[in-house]
Design an enzyme around this catalytic site. Structure first.
Site, PDB file in Angstrom:
ATOM      1  N   HIS A  78      39.643  51.264 -47.725  1.00 61.75           N
ATOM      2  CA  HIS A  78      38.286  51.784 -47.640  1.00 61.75           C
ATOM      3  C   HIS A  78      37.939  52.572 -48.893  1.00 61.75           C
ATOM      4  O   HIS A  78      38.800  52.881 -49.710  1.00 61.75           O
ATOM      5  CB  HIS A  78      38.131  52.697 -46.418  1.00 61.75           C
ATOM      6  N   CYS A 101      39.976  51.664 -37.831  1.00 60.96           N
ATOM      7  CA  CYS A 101      40.230  50.311 -37.320  1.00 60.96           C
ATOM      8  C   CYS A 101      39.074  49.833 -36.437  1.00 60.96           C
ATOM      9  O   CYS A 101      38.388  50.636 -35.788  1.00 60.96           O
ATOM     10  CB  CYS A 101      41.524  50.291 -36.521  1.00 60.96           C
ATOM     11  N   ASN A 145      30.042  59.327 -42.839  1.00 64.96           N
ATOM     12  CA  ASN A 145      31.279  60.105 -42.792  1.00 64.96           C
ATOM     13  C   ASN A 145      31.187  61.165 -41.695  1.00 64.96           C
ATOM     14  O   ASN A 145      30.185  61.890 -41.600  1.00 64.96           O
ATOM     15  CB  ASN A 145      31.510  60.768 -44.156  1.00 64.96           C
ATOM     16  N   ASN A 205      39.849  56.382 -53.327  1.00 65.57           N
ATOM     17  CA  ASN A 205      41.135  57.033 -53.514  1.00 65.57           C
ATOM     18  C   ASN A 205      42.170  56.195 -52.776  1.00 65.57           C
ATOM     19  O   ASN A 205      42.143  56.123 -51.551  1.00 65.57           O
ATOM     20  CB  ASN A 205      41.127  58.457 -52.946  1.00 65.57           C
ATOM     21  N   PHE A 260      51.565  64.662 -63.853  1.00 62.76           N
ATOM     22  CA  PHE A 260      50.924  65.838 -63.281  1.00 62.76           C
ATOM     23  C   PHE A 260      49.928  66.410 -64.278  1.00 62.76           C
ATOM     24  O   PHE A 260      50.249  66.574 -65.458  1.00 62.76           O
ATOM     25  CB  PHE A 260      51.971  66.900 -62.927  1.00 62.76           C
TER      26      PHE A 260
END
Length: 384
Positions: A186, A75, A97, A173, A341
């Protein structure tokens, strides 16, 4: 000659005499399909959708996500794990990162003493890109200009890191089901000193097809899908979205530019605007399918600019066989809480899917392009 003999005149069983060959129907009969981009096969067994499901059911998503949480490290104004404080950003925000899988100064493991124990150096950088300052929005709930800003940032970071590293992988993701640990909108950008496995296979396949047929594999594939229409999901002036013939994930899609484009930075302003628009439409359809914030992993693949090629040793080579494209891999199969799966047979033999790509495309095509939450949540930034 006696009828009791064993020659060709021997009477066949009644069931064999009267049997007629079944007419192949993709939705009823299992078959395998070839993926020419990644040189692999997928087993299609659409009749398995009829089986009852007694397996794992995912928990329902939280009804709301706080718009701003000072303890959320993504944030604006929040303090991250390394002690740095995020600026009060109002658009996209790109930063290193805090827990990178790749670092620029990792030492080399040195020569191997046996061919079965090879290891090579791996350097790189990992970045995080926030799409929006609010945690309670996702790409389909952002405005087209806001998504266009994301596209521009993708192109810019590809240009910057591609000048230093052979491969730049942008990926998102979305959702806890796909391993995302933070609900803030993000993605990640990993640049590496090596060409990873999937791009390496796509490189081989695209180069071989161009050499044999004289045109890029994905250009011809897009042309064929536009003619056949049965797997198309969305089309626009500059882009098409389809469920690929060889799709593995239930509602997997492939996004392709209509003209030959090797890399994200090559997109024109009009193509970037159109990309923002068609992304919003696709992701809205995804959310509308089961009326949930649809989880997925996505990533773009295109030739890097480094030395004019994705791989250093091939510097100066012609990379026109590459066509820019984006993969979307969503896991949901039957509902918002039942997913596909990839285990057992998929891990030990080959990929298998439970509905045909044509069935998936038909479902996605029929969905509205207006997000189901509009009218339920007037405080989002979504605009048409």
């Amino acid at each position: 000659m006696s009828r009791s003999g064993t020659g060709s005149e021997q009477r066949q069983p009644e069931s064999e005499v009267d049997a007629t060959p079944a007419t192949f129907r993709p939705s009823e009969h299992q078959h395998i399909r070839y993926n020419p981009l990644q040189d692999e096969w997928v087993l299609v067994s659409a009749h398995r959708m009829k089986r009852p499901w007694q397996g794992q059911v995912e928990p329902q998503l939280l009804p709301t996500v706080p718009r701003h949480d000072p303890l959320n490290p993504l944030c604006p104004g929040a303090r991250r794990a390394n002690g740095e404080v995020n600026p009060h950003y109002s658009g996209t925000y790109l930063f290193d990162n805090d827990f990178p899988a790749l670092q620029p100064d990792a030492p080399s493991p040195g020569p191997s003493d046996h061919p079965l124990f090879r290891a090579e150096a791996a350097q790189g950088v990992c970045k995080v890109m926030c799409f929006h300052p609010w945690s309670d929005v996702t790409l389909p709930l952002m405005s087209i200009p806001e998504i266009r800003a994301v596209v521009d940032e993708w192109a810019s970071v590809t240009e910057e890191l591609g000048a230093q590293y052979p491969w730049v992988q942008i990926f998102e993701n979305k959702g806890a089901m796909m391993g995302c640990s933070n609900p803030h909108p993000h993605c990640q950008v990993w640049a590496s000193s090596f060409l990873p496995n999937v791009p390496q296979q796509e490189e081989r396949s695209q180069r071989a097809y161009q050499s044999q047929h004289g045109e890029p594999l994905l250009m011809e594939y897009a042309r064929q899908e536009l003619l056949r229409k049965e797997r198309l999901v969305l089309t626009s002036e500059h882009w098409i979205v389809l469920v690929p013939f060889w799709a593995v994930w239930p509602f997997q899609t492939l996004m392709l530019p209509r003209r030959h484009v090797r890399r994200l930075p090559e997109l024109t302003p009009a193509e970037r605007d159109d990309l923002a628009s068609i992304m919003k439409k696709l992701l809205t359809k995804y959310d509308n399918l089961f009326e949930t914030s649809f989880p997925y992993s996505m990533g773009s693949h295109g030739a890097s600019q480094w030395a004019g090629a994705p791989t250093g040793p091939e510097a100066g080579a012609n990379w026109d066989h590459w066509q820019l494209h984006a993969h979307y891999y969503p896991p949901l199969l039957r509902s918002a809480t039942v997913r596909k799966f990839m285990v057992g047979y998929e891990m030990l033999a080959q990929a298998q899917r439970d509905l045909t790509p044509e069935q998936a495309a038909e479902k996605l095509r029929a969905l509205p392009e207006v997000h189901y939450r509009l009218g339920q949540d007037r405080e989002t930034t979504a605009i048409a």
